[in-house]
Design a protein around this motif. Sequence first.
Motif, PDB file in Angstrom:
ATOM      1  N   ASP A 105       0.813  -1.214   0.000  1.00  0.00           N
ATOM      2  CA  ASP A 105       0.000   0.000   0.000  1.00  0.00           C
ATOM      3  C   ASP A 105       0.848   1.266   0.000  1.00  0.00           C
ATOM      4  OD1 ASP A 105      -2.533  -1.063  -0.162  1.00  0.00           O
ATOM      5  OD2 ASP A 105      -2.718  -1.346   1.998  1.00  0.00           O
ATOM      6  N   MET A 106       2.133   1.110  -0.184  1.00  0.00           N
ATOM      7  CA  MET A 106       2.996   2.286  -0.254  1.00  0.00           C
ATOM      8  C   MET A 106       3.388   2.583  -1.700  1.00  0.00           C
ATOM      9  SD  MET A 106       5.585   2.467   3.004  1.00  0.00           S
ATOM     10  CE  MET A 106       6.098   0.765   3.088  1.00  0.00           C
ATOM     11  N   GLN A 107       3.733   3.834  -1.898  1.00  0.00           N
ATOM     12  CA  GLN A 107       4.281   4.270  -3.170  1.00  0.00           C
ATOM     13  C   GLN A 107       5.786   4.464  -2.962  1.00  0.00           C
ATOM     14  OE1 GLN A 107       2.008   6.810  -6.379  1.00  0.00           O
ATOM     15  NE2 GLN A 107       2.725   8.089  -4.721  1.00  0.00           N
ATOM     16  N   PHE A 108       6.589   3.982  -3.894  1.00  0.00           N
ATOM     17  CA  PHE A 108       8.036   3.999  -3.726  1.00  0.00           C
ATOM     18  C   PHE A 108       8.723   4.777  -4.852  1.00  0.00           C
ATOM     19  CE2 PHE A 108       6.639   0.194  -1.508  1.00  0.00           C
ATOM     20  CZ  PHE A 108       7.397   0.193  -0.352  1.00  0.00           C
ATOM     21  N   ALA A 109       9.927   5.205  -4.561  1.00  0.00           N
ATOM     22  CA  ALA A 109      10.777   5.792  -5.598  1.00  0.00           C
ATOM     23  C   ALA A 109      12.229   5.581  -5.202  1.00  0.00           C
ATOM     24  CB  ALA A 109      10.493   7.287  -5.773  1.00  0.00           C
ATOM     25  N   VAL A 144       8.726  10.946  -4.931  1.00  0.00           N
ATOM     26  CA  VAL A 144       7.953   9.750  -4.566  1.00  0.00           C
ATOM     27  C   VAL A 144       6.457  10.050  -4.499  1.00  0.00           C
ATOM     28  CG1 VAL A 144       8.196  10.065  -2.070  1.00  0.00           C
ATOM     29  CG2 VAL A 144       7.852   7.785  -2.992  1.00  0.00           C
ATOM     30  N   TYR A 145       6.086  11.300  -4.302  1.00  0.00           N
ATOM     31  CA  TYR A 145       4.665  11.659  -4.271  1.00  0.00           C
ATOM     32  C   TYR A 145       4.495  13.145  -4.570  1.00  0.00           C
ATOM     33  CZ  TYR A 145       5.338  13.785   0.362  1.00  0.00           C
ATOM     34  OH  TYR A 145       5.759  14.565   1.403  1.00  0.00           O
ATOM     35  N   SER A 171       6.246   1.614 -12.644  1.00  0.00           N
ATOM     36  CA  SER A 171       5.294   1.895 -11.567  1.00  0.00           C
ATOM     37  C   SER A 171       6.018   2.210 -10.265  1.00  0.00           C
ATOM     38  CB  SER A 171       4.359   0.716 -11.365  1.00  0.00           C
ATOM     39  OG  SER A 171       5.060  -0.385 -10.822  1.00  0.00           O
ATOM     40  N   ARG A 172       5.380   3.036  -9.454  1.00  0.00           N
ATOM     41  CA  ARG A 172       5.906   3.366  -8.138  1.00  0.00           C
ATOM     42  C   ARG A 172       5.326   2.471  -7.045  1.00  0.00           C
ATOM     43  NH1 ARG A 172       6.266   8.756 -10.379  1.00  0.00           N
ATOM     44  NH2 ARG A 172       8.081   9.907  -9.607  1.00  0.00           N
ATOM     45  N   PHE A 207       2.950   7.419 -11.203  1.00  0.00           N
ATOM     46  CA  PHE A 207       2.437   7.337  -9.842  1.00  0.00           C
ATOM     47  C   PHE A 207       1.478   6.152  -9.727  1.00  0.00           C
ATOM     48  CE2 PHE A 207       3.763  11.785 -10.045  1.00  0.00           C
ATOM     49  CZ  PHE A 207       4.484  11.882  -8.861  1.00  0.00           C
ATOM     50  N   SER A 208       1.464   5.553  -8.549  1.00  0.00           N
ATOM     51  CA  SER A 208       0.648   4.388  -8.238  1.00  0.00           C
ATOM     52  C   SER A 208       1.176   3.149  -8.958  1.00  0.00           C
ATOM     53  CB  SER A 208      -0.821   4.658  -8.571  1.00  0.00           C
ATOM     54  OG  SER A 208      -1.624   3.627  -8.035  1.00  0.00           O
ATOM     55  N   MET A 209       0.303   2.141  -9.136  1.00  0.00           N
ATOM     56  CA  MET A 209       0.730   0.834  -9.636  1.00  0.00           C
ATOM     57  C   MET A 209       0.576   0.711 -11.139  1.00  0.00           C
ATOM     58  SD  MET A 209      -2.447  -1.443  -8.248  1.00  0.00           S
ATOM     59  CE  MET A 209      -4.139  -0.919  -8.536  1.00  0.00           C
ATOM     60  N   GLU A 210       0.203   1.783 -11.809  1.00  0.00           N
ATOM     61  CA  GLU A 210      -0.085   1.722 -13.231  1.00  0.00           C
ATOM     62  C   GLU A 210       1.209   1.866 -14.027  1.00  0.00           C
ATOM     63  OE1 GLU A 210      -2.788   4.877 -13.229  1.00  0.00           O
ATOM     64  OE2 GLU A 210      -4.416   3.721 -12.351  1.00  0.00           O
ATOM     65  N   GLY A 211       1.860   0.760 -14.264  1.00  0.00           N
ATOM     66  CA  GLY A 211       3.114   0.783 -14.997  1.00  0.00           C
ATOM     67  C   GLY A 211       3.806  -0.549 -14.903  1.00  0.00           C
ATOM     68  N   ASN A 212       4.998  -0.616 -15.432  1.00  0.00           N
ATOM     69  CA  ASN A 212       5.764  -1.851 -15.470  1.00  0.00           C
ATOM     70  C   ASN A 212       6.655  -1.938 -14.235  1.00  0.00           C
ATOM     71  OD1 ASN A 212       8.212  -3.540 -16.155  1.00  0.00           O
ATOM     72  ND2 ASN A 212       7.011  -3.903 -17.987  1.00  0.00           N
TER      73      ASN A 212
END
Length: 907
Positions: free
Chosen positions: A220-224, A633-634, A703-704, A736-741
């Motif tokens: 549930d976290m966003q990462f960078a 990261v956000y 994705s992040r 941002f979020s899970m929309e990506g590779n």
Amino acid sequence: MSTIYVDGKEYEVNGSDNVLSVCLSLGFNIPYFCWHPALGSVGACRQCAIKKYQSVTDTRGQLIMSCMTPADDGSLFSVNDYEAEAFRKSMIELFMINHPHDCPVCEEGGHCHLQDMTVMTGHSLRRYRFTKRTHYNQNLGPFISHEMNRCISCYRCVRYYNDYADGHDLGVYGTHDNLYFGRISDGTLESEFSGNLVEICPTGVFTDKTHSKRYNRKWDMQFAPSVCQQCSIGCNINLGERYGEIRRIENCYHGMINQYFLCDLGRFGYGYVNLKDRPHSAIHRSGTNVIALNRHEAVQVASNMLREAKKVIGIGSVRASIESNFALFSLVGKDNFSSGMQEEEHSCLNLILQILRNSGVHIPSLREIESYDAILLLGEDLTQTSARMALSLRQAVKGKARDLALKRNIAEWHSAAIGNIGLGSRYPLFLTNVDSTRLDDIAAWSYYAPVEDQARLGFAIAHRLDPNAPLVQDFDQNLSNYVDIIARTLLDSKKPLIISGSHSGSIEIIQAAANVAKALSVRLSNVGISLVTSAVNSLGLGLIGGYSLNQALEKIKSSESDTVIILENDLYRHAPKYIIDNALSNVRSMIVLDHQNTLTTDRAGLVFSSASFAESDGTVVNQEGRAQRFFQVYDPSYYDDKIEILASWRWLGLIKCAMKRSDTGWYNLDDIIDDCVSVLPCLSEIKKAAPNANFRIFGQKLSRSPHRCSGRTAMRADISVHEPRQPQDLDSMFAFSMEGNNQPNSSRSHIPFAWSPGWNSPQAWNKFQEKVGGHLRNGDPGTLLIRRKKITLDWFKNIPKRFIKPDKGWRIAPYFHLFGSDEMTQKTPVIQQRMSKPYLMMNFKDAEMLQINEGTLIEFTCYGETRCLPLRLSSQLQFGQVGLPLGFPGIGVFLCGADIYNLRRVL
């Protein structure tokens, strides 16, 4: 190379590695616990069992522990053999007998190596129905939570803490099936690297206490991917965000820098990003009125100020990115740009750049430092100023034990055998400092002396190595024998390393280090030199140029300039208060960009709310000369549309456009980088530090967030039940979020989080490496800006005179602390719990002469300010000096080397 066969397929591998490491590198999933790439093999957990066959005709085979078996040429193995799988499943069932059924409430849940391995082995039913063993949990300080009931006795924690990091206050107690891993009694773990226990432990015994206060699951976290901002080493980190807060920092593997480990400051010092009282929008002060401005109003006010100015000076910062410093440089012009560093630090930095460019000596990475076999450390307390390098030095001196084992044909991964053969053998480390350091326990010889005398020792060593180096007049003959030993040891080594830096405030110490390196390089080919600086982007700012803060303040004081723009810099840390006040009293307009409230922002007429490293993208250059990119990261405005926080370079770009009345500016990060490299060719390589913003894999950005990210809509449910579009990242290749590779085999080296199917814990890094423990599959992030050239550097001859105690006074000696000296992290509540109280250090003889005792309140005045501090006594600090913890609140780094005359006891 060796040819081995695994489940019927042939592979070419490195025969010096163990089978577990080889198979993981090949992509096989073999469960393990006690083994770790940095710690080697001891064969304690028995979890990595596989089958080994004598020949192709052997149909039965034998179970072996893959971590303890070399990958010999012609060997035949089976990972998927039924008997091996059954054995692994039975072993984990034994581990789980006393393990509590608390995954739903355990903070390692979804991030746990034990969970991964349990699923991997197929163990899904617990047959044990009796009372479980229980333990008392200890309070291990503000960083680490302790839950001993989850322990599976893999011994990783003590092997890391005691054998790798050389800690002394964590141990294993008990026997048989009743073992306890902890301290003798409750108390804060003393090691500066204790936070790595969070990732070393494969279960939830040691967890991140700072994360516990604002806990959420990993998915549930966003990462960078980012770069640690706390010192000049530039360790790679992963930032984890939720609800507009940084929730935790994890180690981001970099094959040339930090590898698997961080220092505690880099791991836990992020709290200043989450402070509620930091600037969240631009403000304008007019008399006693403080007015909040929106973006367009603030930019218009700033452009009007600059149009009306007679002359504008821009003051940069070592804690701001290259892009932000260049944006200020571009706005005010080359002749009006200051580095924002005090004169001594500015001179040290220019000298360091001169040495790195022209000495012809190799500048090693942290990983390379671990391979040197004789080290001379001049004038730096590395554990306090560049802690991760200190950890690498601890591995370097242990190289002797590894070499002794290698001569007996014992592989480097066989840690138990190496420990037995080495018996504490170490390569020599010689160090100098004003007082004792945390590296004294591994030093062959430590020299405690004033800064000038340390430099003289370095110059004397250089002369002993090469008579062409300048001779030190009136050198202390009592030290001649030590000079002989050090010089002979360095010459007899295969790879000598010289380390120094700018924290002593002495250009002479740095020059002495350069002379030693030059003298060695004439006779040896594998000489290294490493010079640490004060901040994450000191070298980057040095490459941009500019004059010192002292010169800038002089220009302002003389009314040559009536307007000043200050970039992420608290001037009161770098110059005496009365000098800054006198200079700024002549200023008509003062504009400050910062992400924290400081004494400098309190004086500004216009304050822009800058983004921290967590909310922006940018490039920094570490002490090795490696340019690295950190990533946002956000987006803070996603959670609160009243917040207007922008990267400093973007604010400055908007101001520049407003002044020119032009709509053409820096649209994204790539635009300002293109401008930067066209104006400053020495920085042209920073374009290679990361892919551009349009980089995609299979048409997708990266994705992040993990794919399992849940509850995204709920993040803003208190604002609106309608989910808005996710923020669009114009500056990087991340979405941002899970929309990506986020596939581990994708062609990228910037990795926001360690995850691979079946691997949720930090052990997932093996899926991103070309070989386990090696470099990342697609190359380690960053690019070197400083390349090794032919020797063009002449001998330095500025040998200081011996230290003489000031008449009726004392010289301030520099003391630094990992927890407290850093400007930003001292604002972090959890770091404040580890900070010592400010103090004045004095020699026992000086205290006896003044008839004062430890704990006595001492008052003194320096640079117009009176300070009152409790006394601490040292047997190592030489007569005539007093030590101050530089960088602590109210104790500016400019005090280094100053003389005080009115030291007195407070009655």
